[in-house]
Design an enzyme around this catalytic site. Structure first.
Site, PDB file in Angstrom:
ATOM      1  N   GLU A 163     -57.059 -17.452  10.505  1.00  0.00           N
ATOM      2  CA  GLU A 163     -57.518 -16.569  10.788  1.00  0.00           C
ATOM      3  C   GLU A 163     -57.276 -16.293  12.178  1.00  0.00           C
ATOM      4  O   GLU A 163     -58.334 -16.479  13.236  1.00  0.00           O
ATOM      5  CB  GLU A 163     -58.685 -17.052  10.384  1.00  0.00           C
ATOM      6  CG  GLU A 163     -59.409 -16.377   9.349  1.00  0.00           C
ATOM      7  CD  GLU A 163     -61.060 -16.665   9.052  1.00  0.00           C
ATOM      8  OE1 GLU A 163     -61.313 -16.120   7.692  1.00  0.00           O
ATOM      9  OE2 GLU A 163     -62.013 -17.639   9.949  1.00  0.00           O
ATOM     10  N   VAL A 164     -55.914 -16.283  12.368  1.00  0.00           N
ATOM     11  CA  VAL A 164     -55.664 -16.771  13.805  1.00  0.00           C
ATOM     12  C   VAL A 164     -55.405 -14.984  14.340  1.00  0.00           C
ATOM     13  O   VAL A 164     -54.302 -14.486  14.375  1.00  0.00           O
ATOM     14  CB  VAL A 164     -53.713 -16.947  14.186  1.00  0.00           C
ATOM     15  CG1 VAL A 164     -53.901 -17.428  15.943  1.00  0.00           C
ATOM     16  CG2 VAL A 164     -53.682 -17.971  12.808  1.00  0.00           C
TER      17      VAL A 164
END
Length: 487
Positions: A163-164
């Site tokens: 989840e960048v």
């Protein structure tokens, strides 16, 4: 204290093909409500008896960072001596430890600090690291070095990288993307490769693991050419109850085709059904594991390294606490036994009830039975009692009491207006509820302090109990004020 002894056999079933994972990890998410070491000493033998043989420990700000990284260290962080004791206890109960260090996304605990805020991908958001700055890599390497100093014997290091958010939206990223020198996938994989290369070249015999969501959609060609598959092992995570089995089988095959030597799976036993969830829905997590078993049974032998049963305590650094670890233990027990036996048989559930000291266990919903003698069972029972009985009773009284809603509404309370005879219809029940629940709240706070540091106990009470209870106390106070106003 090294924990109590538990029986180690929950019985096996021939209903489903058994899958023998090399490692079955229980995930300890310590970025919210980190348990005291004394509690871990009690619960580690239970994990082992239930079928786990490893721990995935996500420290975040509870790790005792020092020197230039001292700002990352929370006031309630473990000491180096406590980390060593946790590792000793894990070894004592045959639990292999894999530490998890976030190195790209979910960097809020680092990037919220002014000292490191200039390393954000997007300046106003503290979640993702700018991968283009040399200082960013220096930071990551320093974090990894300090964690590895206290974990010198580990074989794996999980480097996060899920989840960048907002990757590619920083100014430096935009420039590289706009001139065609990099694609978004290459941008992500380049940083992942740099981190993995640092680990494999610095720490002999250590294999990095990374969450797979950010490269899940990349082509076989892109992944193969990136050089990443030879450096790390992907961990495919999916916590849903309607997990697409065929899709996940295909994903494992894709990763093998790219050159990843081993693949990990990641399920969830708690913390995946709502950011502010208070009780664990066993049925949701059981179905998640049933489907992962189908995936594991269908992929080629030797493709899987293991599975991590995640138990999230916060969705991110800034979110509220979700289900506490003791509350999730019945779910963990059911899920571990399901993995161990290949199915959720009646025999396995009977053994789970026996080992947890529970007379009843609803495996399709919430574990509403208040009994149990497992580590933390008092917390489990009191939280369950408050959820099913305290909150509904207060809500019913405040919103459904005919006299209260008709003669002492918010309008009346603000102006201290009430007919004296109506006080007699409201006050006794209000006082009875306060008297009934005050000792329960005191018991819960005391039980929480047996497991957690004071700040975690206070946070859970303030978020999940006091708002409801204080409405009751405020009503009693307003009644008294209205009566005084009449005299």
């Amino acid at each position: 204290m090294d924990g109590q002894k538990f029986p180690v056999d929950g019985g096996e079933s021939s209903e489903t093909k058994k899958v023998n994972f090399d490692l079955t990890l229980v995930h300890l998410d310590l970025k919210g409500a980190p348990p005291k070491v004394a509690y871990l000493a009690e619960v580690f033998p239970l994990f082992s008896a239930l079928g786990a043989n490893g721990l995935l420990i996500e420290y975040e700000d509870t790790f005792p960072y020092f020197g230039e990284l001292l700002p990352l260290r929370a006031a309630h962080a473990y000491s180096p001596q406590e980390i060593r004791e946790i590792l000793r206890l894990a070894e004592l109960h045959n639990l292999e430890v894999i530490p998890l260090v976030q190195t790209f996304g979910h960097m809020e605990f680092v990037l919220k600090h002014s000292k490191f805020s200039h390393l954000r991908e997007v300046q106003i958001y503290p979640n993702s690291l700018n991968p283009h700055k040399a200082e960013s890599r220096h930071l990551i390497q320093a974090m990894i070095r300090q964690v590895m100093e206290l974990h010198p014997d580990v074989q794996w290091l999980h480097i996060g990288s899920d989840e960048v958010y907002f990757l590619g939206e920083g100014e430096e990223s935009k420039l590289k993307l706009s001139n065609g020198s990099l694609t978004m996938e290459e941008l992500f994989l380049s940083h992942l490769k740099a981190v993995a290369t640092y680990i494999t070249s610095t720490f002999t015999g250590v294999t990095p693991i990374a969450w797979d969501d950010m490269f899940r959609g990349a082509s076989v060609h892109t992944l193969t050419d990136s050089g990443v598959p030879s450096l790390l092992q992907p961990m495919i995570w999916d916590y849903t109850s309607n997990l697409d089995v065929e899709n996940r089988i295909a994903l494992v095959e894709k990763y093998r085709q790219c050159g990843f030597h081993k693949v990990w799976l990641a399920s969830a036993f708690k913390g995946a059904t709502g950011a502010n969830q208070q009780l664990t829905h066993i049925g949701h997590h059981l179905e998640n594991h049933r489907r992962w078993l189908q995936v594991a049974a269908a992929v080629p032998y030797g493709a899987l390294q293991g599975i991590a049963l995640t138990g999230w305590q916060r969705y991110d650094h800034f979110s509220v606490l979700c289900e506490l670890l003791p509350v999730g233990i019945p779910s963990l027990a059911v899920c571990l036994q399901t993995l161990k036996n290949g199915s959720c048989s009646e025999q396995a559930i009977a053994w789970v009830k026996s080992i947890l000291g529970m007379s009843e266990l609803d495996i399709e919903s919430f574990a509403s039975d208040l009994s149990g003698n497992f580590p933390g069972s008092e917390v489990f029972g009191l939280v369950t009692q408050i959820y099913f009985f305290l909150k509904p009773s207060v809500k019913e009284f405040l919103e459904g009491h005919r006299i209260l809603t008709g003669w002492f509404s918010p309008y009346h309370r603000k102006r201290k207006m009430i007919h004296p005879i109506m006080v007699q219809q409201i006050q006794p029940e209000a006082l009875s509820l306060v008297s009934r629940w005050t000792p329960v709240l005191e018991e819960l706070h005391k039980a929480l302090l047996q497991v957690y540091p004071p700040n975690a106990a206070e946070e859970w009470m303030e978020e999940n109990v006091l708002p409801c209870f204080m409405k009751l106390r405020e009503l009693v106070s307003d009644l008294n004020s209205a009566l005084e106003n009449l005299t």
